[in-house]
Write an enzyme that holds these catalytic residues in place. Sequence first.
Site, short mmCIF file in Angstrom:
data_model
loop_
_atom_site.label_atom_id
_atom_site.label_comp_id
_atom_site.label_asym_id
_atom_site.label_seq_id
_atom_site.Cartn_x
_atom_site.Cartn_y
_atom_site.Cartn_z
N ARG A 263 6.36 65.71 -42.05
CA ARG A 263 6.01 66.89 -42.86
C ARG A 263 7.23 67.80 -42.96
O ARG A 263 7.44 68.66 -42.11
CB ARG A 263 4.82 67.62 -42.24
CG ARG A 263 3.52 66.86 -42.34
CD ARG A 263 2.50 67.40 -41.34
NE ARG A 263 2.25 68.82 -41.50
CZ ARG A 263 1.15 69.33 -42.06
NH1 ARG A 263 0.20 68.53 -42.51
NH2 ARG A 263 0.98 70.64 -42.16
N ASP B 82 9.89 70.72 -44.04
CA ASP B 82 9.74 72.16 -44.29
C ASP B 82 10.22 72.51 -45.70
O ASP B 82 10.84 71.70 -46.40
CB ASP B 82 10.56 72.95 -43.27
CG ASP B 82 10.01 72.83 -41.86
OD1 ASP B 82 8.81 72.53 -41.71
OD2 ASP B 82 10.80 73.02 -40.91
N TYR C 248 17.37 61.60 -39.91
CA TYR C 248 17.76 62.71 -40.77
C TYR C 248 19.28 62.80 -40.85
O TYR C 248 19.99 62.44 -39.90
CB TYR C 248 17.24 64.04 -40.21
CG TYR C 248 15.78 64.32 -40.47
CD1 TYR C 248 15.38 65.04 -41.59
CD2 TYR C 248 14.81 63.88 -39.59
CE1 TYR C 248 14.04 65.33 -41.81
CE2 TYR C 248 13.47 64.15 -39.80
CZ TYR C 248 13.09 64.88 -40.93
OH TYR C 248 11.76 65.15 -41.14
N ARG D 10 17.14 71.42 -37.33
CA ARG D 10 17.97 72.54 -37.78
C ARG D 10 18.47 73.38 -36.61
O ARG D 10 19.56 73.97 -36.68
CB ARG D 10 17.21 73.38 -38.80
CG ARG D 10 17.03 72.64 -40.12
CD ARG D 10 16.51 73.54 -41.22
NE ARG D 10 15.12 73.86 -41.05
CZ ARG D 10 14.57 75.03 -41.37
NH1 ARG D 10 15.32 76.03 -41.82
NH2 ARG D 10 13.27 75.22 -41.23
#
Length: 277
Positions: free
Chosen positions: A51, A53, A122, A210
Amino acid sequence: MRVRLDLGYDGTAFSGWAEQPGLRTVQGELTAGLARVLRLDPAPRLTVAGRTDAGVHANGQVAHVDVPRARWDAVPGRSGTEPAAALVRRLAGVLPPDVRVHRAGLAPEGFDARFSALRRRYAYRVCDDPAGLPPLRRFDVLHHRRPLDLGAMDLAARSLVGLREFAAFCRPREGATTVRTLLAYSWTRDGDGLLVADVQADAFCHSMVRALVGAALAVGDGRRDVAWPRLVQDAAVRDPTVAVVAAQGLTLEEVVYPADGDLAARAHEARAVRTLP
């Protein structure tokens, strides 16, 4: 019929993956497109691998949707093509240009887009060129105003790999564990001079990637030493000095699954709460 969807999207204009009242989301657009193409009312329910952001992009997102057999068989209409190819083509005609389903097909037995996944990969891209971002990369690359020491960032990143408590790098959610297996975290420079983080884990908690990038940038521009991210990690509490960097540089590149025969077992394993030995 359980259908696997492989998709990508430019997250710039989306308020994340998950549907939210009054907001434009990837799930909302895809659900509406599927409902239209498959003629489903109510709209189908989607399960996603990760999911993302608001503002986060994806090249290799995976989702699944359960569809009545009759609706799946009816997708080609009179075209004579296979349902999977027909679904991809028809979705391309109804989805907005910032989200695309690349592939669709019947999922193997036991497949769950979320729980069957072995790892999510990622990439986070940063430009430290004093001239600023290349204009065509302004939506998927972060500009950092100070020059960055690639070697120091890579050393700091690699020190965090393993089955660890990541509370220092996660926004806590009530009842959720912050223990994760960080399978890989490294930094390189690509052919365009961009610094690229490769971050892989069995799963990620909220804002974890992040925050990991924010810690590395603090090392790279000299504000912190190489040992600092590991000290923060070992403290095992949310650290307000760790910056959560902007979403624009983050892209979900790939979701990896086991062999078909191991999908159900992996889904069962992934549902267990992670703990440290």
